[in-house]
Design a protein around this motif. Structure first.
Motif, PDB file in Angstrom:
ATOM      1  N   SER A 153      29.568  49.532  38.479  1.00 48.37           N
ATOM      2  CA  SER A 153      30.345  48.412  39.019  1.00 48.37           C
ATOM      3  C   SER A 153      31.679  48.210  38.316  1.00 48.37           C
ATOM      4  O   SER A 153      32.534  47.484  38.835  1.00 48.37           O
ATOM      5  CB  SER A 153      29.537  47.111  38.896  1.00 48.37           C
ATOM      6  N   ASP A 154      31.873  48.825  37.145  1.00 52.87           N
ATOM      7  CA  ASP A 154      33.070  48.532  36.366  1.00 52.87           C
ATOM      8  C   ASP A 154      34.247  49.407  36.804  1.00 52.87           C
ATOM      9  O   ASP A 154      34.218  50.053  37.849  1.00 52.87           O
ATOM     10  CB  ASP A 154      32.789  48.662  34.867  1.00 52.87           C
ATOM     11  N   ARG A 155      35.278  49.457  35.989  1.00 58.00           N
ATOM     12  CA  ARG A 155      36.533  50.109  36.367  1.00 58.00           C
ATOM     13  C   ARG A 155      36.413  51.618  36.515  1.00 58.00           C
ATOM     14  O   ARG A 155      37.371  52.275  36.920  1.00 58.00           O
ATOM     15  CB  ARG A 155      37.622  49.778  35.347  1.00 58.00           C
ATOM     16  N   ARG A 156      35.246  52.187  36.224  1.00 55.21           N
ATOM     17  CA  ARG A 156      35.063  53.616  36.433  1.00 55.21           C
ATOM     18  C   ARG A 156      35.063  53.995  37.911  1.00 55.21           C
ATOM     19  O   ARG A 156      35.275  55.157  38.247  1.00 55.21           O
ATOM     20  CB  ARG A 156      33.739  54.074  35.790  1.00 55.21           C
ATOM     21  N   ASN A 157      34.834  53.012  38.793  1.00 57.45           N
ATOM     22  CA  ASN A 157      34.729  53.319  40.219  1.00 57.45           C
ATOM     23  C   ASN A 157      35.556  52.380  41.092  1.00 57.45           C
ATOM     24  O   ASN A 157      35.004  51.588  41.870  1.00 57.45           O
ATOM     25  CB  ASN A 157      33.268  53.275  40.672  1.00 57.45           C
ATOM     26  N   PRO A 158      36.890  52.458  41.010  1.00 52.85           N
ATOM     27  CA  PRO A 158      37.690  51.733  41.997  1.00 52.85           C
ATOM     28  C   PRO A 158      37.330  52.243  43.393  1.00 52.85           C
ATOM     29  O   PRO A 158      37.059  53.428  43.572  1.00 52.85           O
ATOM     30  CB  PRO A 158      39.135  52.115  41.628  1.00 52.85           C
ATOM     31  N   HIS A 159      37.328  51.361  44.377  1.00 49.78           N
ATOM     32  CA  HIS A 159      36.930  51.781  45.717  1.00 49.78           C
ATOM     33  C   HIS A 159      37.558  50.881  46.774  1.00 49.78           C
ATOM     34  O   HIS A 159      38.074  49.800  46.463  1.00 49.78           O
ATOM     35  CB  HIS A 159      35.406  51.772  45.857  1.00 49.78           C
ATOM     36  N   GLU A 214      43.860  41.419  36.967  1.00 47.59           N
ATOM     37  CA  GLU A 214      42.971  41.001  35.893  1.00 47.59           C
ATOM     38  C   GLU A 214      41.920  39.999  36.369  1.00 47.59           C
ATOM     39  O   GLU A 214      40.885  39.831  35.729  1.00 47.59           O
ATOM     40  CB  GLU A 214      43.785  40.361  34.750  1.00 47.59           C
ATOM     41  N   LEU A 215      42.157  39.346  37.513  1.00 48.01           N
ATOM     42  CA  LEU A 215      41.217  38.345  37.994  1.00 48.01           C
ATOM     43  C   LEU A 215      40.251  38.897  39.031  1.00 48.01           C
ATOM     44  O   LEU A 215      39.037  38.734  38.907  1.00 48.01           O
ATOM     45  CB  LEU A 215      41.971  37.149  38.585  1.00 48.01           C
ATOM     46  N   CYS A 216      40.777  39.569  40.051  1.00 52.89           N
ATOM     47  CA  CYS A 216      39.907  39.970  41.168  1.00 52.89           C
ATOM     48  C   CYS A 216      39.648  41.467  41.236  1.00 52.89           C
ATOM     49  O   CYS A 216      38.781  41.907  41.994  1.00 52.89           O
ATOM     50  CB  CYS A 216      40.505  39.513  42.504  1.00 52.89           C
ATOM     51  N   GLY A 217      40.413  42.281  40.483  1.00 53.33           N
ATOM     52  CA  GLY A 217      40.192  43.719  40.472  1.00 53.33           C
ATOM     53  C   GLY A 217      40.961  44.481  41.527  1.00 53.33           C
ATOM     54  O   GLY A 217      40.874  45.707  41.591  1.00 53.33           O
ATOM     55  N   LYS A 218      41.727  43.804  42.374  1.00 53.46           N
ATOM     56  CA  LYS A 218      42.512  44.489  43.392  1.00 53.46           C
ATOM     57  C   LYS A 218      43.477  45.471  42.738  1.00 53.46           C
ATOM     58  O   LYS A 218      44.019  45.202  41.667  1.00 53.46           O
ATOM     59  CB  LYS A 218      43.289  43.466  44.230  1.00 53.46           C
ATOM     60  N   MET A 219      43.709  46.619  43.421  1.00 52.36           N
ATOM     61  CA  MET A 219      44.539  47.663  42.818  1.00 52.36           C
ATOM     62  C   MET A 219      45.766  48.010  43.654  1.00 52.36           C
ATOM     63  O   MET A 219      46.438  48.997  43.405  1.00 52.36           O
ATOM     64  CB  MET A 219      43.698  48.914  42.584  1.00 52.36           C
ATOM     65  N   GLU A 220      46.075  47.184  44.653  1.00 48.37           N
ATOM     66  CA  GLU A 220      47.222  47.454  45.518  1.00 48.37           C
ATOM     67  C   GLU A 220      48.237  46.318  45.408  1.00 48.37           C
ATOM     68  O   GLU A 220      47.883  45.160  45.206  1.00 48.37           O
ATOM     69  CB  GLU A 220      46.768  47.600  46.977  1.00 48.37           C
ATOM     70  N   ASN A 223      33.788  44.779  39.106  1.00 48.45           N
ATOM     71  CA  ASN A 223      33.666  44.014  37.865  1.00 48.45           C
ATOM     72  C   ASN A 223      34.767  44.420  36.885  1.00 48.45           C
ATOM     73  O   ASN A 223      34.535  45.215  35.966  1.00 48.45           O
ATOM     74  CB  ASN A 223      32.282  44.232  37.230  1.00 48.45           C
ATOM     75  N   PRO A 224      35.979  43.886  37.056  1.00 38.84           N
ATOM     76  CA  PRO A 224      37.076  44.262  36.147  1.00 38.84           C
ATOM     77  C   PRO A 224      37.071  43.482  34.841  1.00 38.84           C
ATOM     78  O   PRO A 224      37.741  43.864  33.891  1.00 38.84           O
ATOM     79  CB  PRO A 224      38.323  43.924  36.971  1.00 38.84           C
ATOM     80  N   ASN A 225      36.331  42.371  34.780  1.00 35.93           N
ATOM     81  CA  ASN A 225      36.439  41.454  33.649  1.00 35.93           C
ATOM     82  C   ASN A 225      35.194  41.353  32.786  1.00 35.93           C
ATOM     83  O   ASN A 225      35.082  40.460  31.959  1.00 35.93           O
ATOM     84  CB  ASN A 225      36.798  40.046  34.156  1.00 35.93           C
ATOM     85  N   GLY A 226      34.222  42.262  32.963  1.00 31.93           N
ATOM     86  CA  GLY A 226      33.020  42.209  32.139  1.00 31.93           C
ATOM     87  C   GLY A 226      32.142  41.009  32.439  1.00 31.93           C
ATOM     88  O   GLY A 226      31.712  40.308  31.524  1.00 31.93           O
ATOM     89  N   ASP A 227      31.868  40.755  33.731  1.00 26.37           N
ATOM     90  CA  ASP A 227      31.066  39.585  34.091  1.00 26.37           C
ATOM     91  C   ASP A 227      29.565  39.844  34.035  1.00 26.37           C
ATOM     92  O   ASP A 227      28.754  38.972  34.345  1.00 26.37           O
ATOM     93  CB  ASP A 227      31.450  39.053  35.474  1.00 26.37           C
ATOM     94  N   GLY A 228      29.166  41.061  33.656  1.00 21.16           N
ATOM     95  CA  GLY A 228      27.752  41.372  33.519  1.00 21.16           C
ATOM     96  C   GLY A 228      27.211  42.334  34.555  1.00 21.16           C
ATOM     97  O   GLY A 228      26.181  42.976  34.341  1.00 21.16           O
ATOM     98  N   ARG A 229      27.902  42.472  35.685  1.00 22.02           N
ATOM     99  CA  ARG A 229      27.420  43.388  36.720  1.00 22.02           C
ATOM    100  C   ARG A 229      27.676  44.834  36.291  1.00 22.02           C
ATOM    101  O   ARG A 229      28.801  45.187  35.951  1.00 22.02           O
ATOM    102  CB  ARG A 229      28.118  43.104  38.047  1.00 22.02           C
ATOM    103  N   CYS A 230      26.629  45.647  36.303  1.00 24.70           N
ATOM    104  CA  CYS A 230      26.783  47.022  35.827  1.00 24.70           C
ATOM    105  C   CYS A 230      26.519  48.061  36.911  1.00 24.70           C
ATOM    106  O   CYS A 230      27.103  49.141  36.877  1.00 24.70           O
ATOM    107  CB  CYS A 230      25.881  47.293  34.625  1.00 24.70           C
ATOM    108  N   VAL A 231      25.643  47.764  37.877  1.00 24.85           N
ATOM    109  CA  VAL A 231      25.328  48.706  38.948  1.00 24.85           C
ATOM    110  C   VAL A 231      25.469  48.006  40.292  1.00 24.85           C
ATOM    111  O   VAL A 231      24.899  46.927  40.501  1.00 24.85           O
ATOM    112  CB  VAL A 231      23.903  49.267  38.806  1.00 24.85           C
TER     113      VAL A 231
END
Length: 389
Positions: A334-340, A23-29, A282-290
């Motif tokens: 940049s949001d959760r649509r594209n984990p990478h 929830e804080l950094c977006g890491k998925m592992e 951007n997992p937390n809606g900080d404004g970054r979109c692209v």
């Protein structure tokens, strides 16, 4: 009555994994589940503590609902199996789940030379209109010279309207090869190498992360550039060209209204197997979109050098492998649509990244104090339209 329990399918497991991120950094592992609400995940106890001020509002509510449900009388049980039957059922369930996980791992780990997904690569150098070169062309190393015609470079407006907008709308990922040309790309690379030699690069940090555990997640070294610094003139020119494209796309990229961007993050993975684990920008809606990345790596061979950016588009069974080739420009949501993830690089790997802000989400983020993202949280106005060079 049949008491069989429906076992999760491969697709179920994949969708469940896509919903899990720190929830804080977006890491998925290697995630840990909140023991109180059982709904949120964190990569470490430290990140859980840092996010508690925000998380406690929903965590306590989830706990209350769980307690209320426990107090309700249990409904009638359908069927009754003995202990032996329960043991056999659990064993079969575990075996099936292990089989499903193995199938899932195989489906997302097979080698791919940018063929896991197709249709998001084009070439900025084309003879005539981009209409002659469809979105699905992956011949990124040719110069588009059909019938011996002289190569011309697409204008920012044509590139934006005829390719980037429809490609982002369809795929959420977009690649433009030969973006600035050999001469300009080489000049930018020389700026970056000179900057690297100054010793100003530091280990990449996570949002609100100051501990040594960062290196377990990302292995890059970075510095932030506005473009006005001495020796960064060509980097500034790159940012102005990025801004030109985004300006022409603005109002047509989803429902976003882009009103600024971050400084440029100049990054170097020094080889030796350094990479960046699977995460969300951007997992937390900080404004970054692209997210917009420009690569600077000449003669890059992913089979030997690694360093591929692998994107796992949400809701799709396929992934997209993006090689960090020289003069290649990449856009993605940049949001959760594209984990990478950045797979381990065995050679020095350079890239320049900027993130573009959506005006509404950025304003909401400021109200919720979610902008503690270091230089990523610094808003920079878009450059004025650049002059042709």
């Amino acid at each position: 009555m049949d008491n069989k329990t429906a076992l999760p399918t491969v697709l179920d497991l994949q969708r469940e994994r896509e919903r899990q991120y720190c929830e804080l950094c977006g890491k998925m592992e290697n995630l840990l589940k909140c023991g109180r609400c059982r709904n949120s995940f964190y990569c470490s106890k430290e990140h859980q503590k840092q996010h508690w001020k925000m998380h406690k509002l929903i965590c306590k509510e989830s706990e209350r609902r769980a307690q209320d449900s426990k107090q309700k009388p249990a409904g009638p049980q359908v069927g009754d199996v003995g202990k032996e039957g329960q043991t056999q059922s659990r064993q079969k369930g575990k075996q099936q789940q292990q089989k499903n996980r193995a199938e899932l791992d195989n489906s997302t780990a097979s080698p791919s030379e940018e063929t896991g997904m197709k249709g998001f690569i084009t070439n900025a150098e084309c003879a005539g209109s981009l209409d002659d070169k469809p979105c699905g062309d992956t011949g990124s190393n040719n110069n588009c010279k059909p019938n011996g015609q002289t190569t011309t470079r697409s204008t920012p407006q044509n590139l934006a309207m005829e390719y980037i907008v429809p490609c982002m709308t369809k795929h959420g990922i977009c690649v433009v090869d030969n973006f600035l040309g050999l001469e300009t790309g080489q000049a930018i690379l020389e700026d970056v190498k000179a900057l690297h030699k100054t010793g100003k690069f530091t280990d990449g940090q996570l949002v609100s992360q100051k501990s040594d555990s960062t290196k377990d997640i990302r292995g890059d070294q970075i510095t932030w550039i506005e473009g006005r610094e001495p020796g960064c003139e060509k980097i500034r020119f790159l940012m102005s060209r990025m801004d030109d494209l985004v300006r022409h796309c603005n109002g047509k990229l989803g429902n976003y209204s882009i009103n600024g961007r971050t400084k440029a993050m100049v990054a170097c993975y020094p080889g030796d197997g350094t990479g960046y684990v699977r995460h969300v920008d951007n997992p937390n809606g900080d404004g970054r979109c692209v997210t917009c990345i420009y690569y600077l790596n000449k003669d890059w061979d992913s089979k030997n050098h690694g360093g591929v950016l692998r994107i796992f588009p949400e809701g799709k069974a396929q992934f997209a492998d993006i090689e960090p080739k020289f003069d290649r420009l990449l856009f993605f949501w940049s949001d959760r649509r594209n984990p990478h993830e950045v797979q381990p690089a065995q050679a020095t790997r350079y890239a320049i990244t900027v993130w573009y802000f959506d005006a509404d989400e950025r304003a909401r983020a400021k109200e919720k104090y979610l902008t503690g993202a270091g230089e990523k949280g610094v808003k920079v106005e878009l450059n004025r339209p650049s002059e042709p060079s």
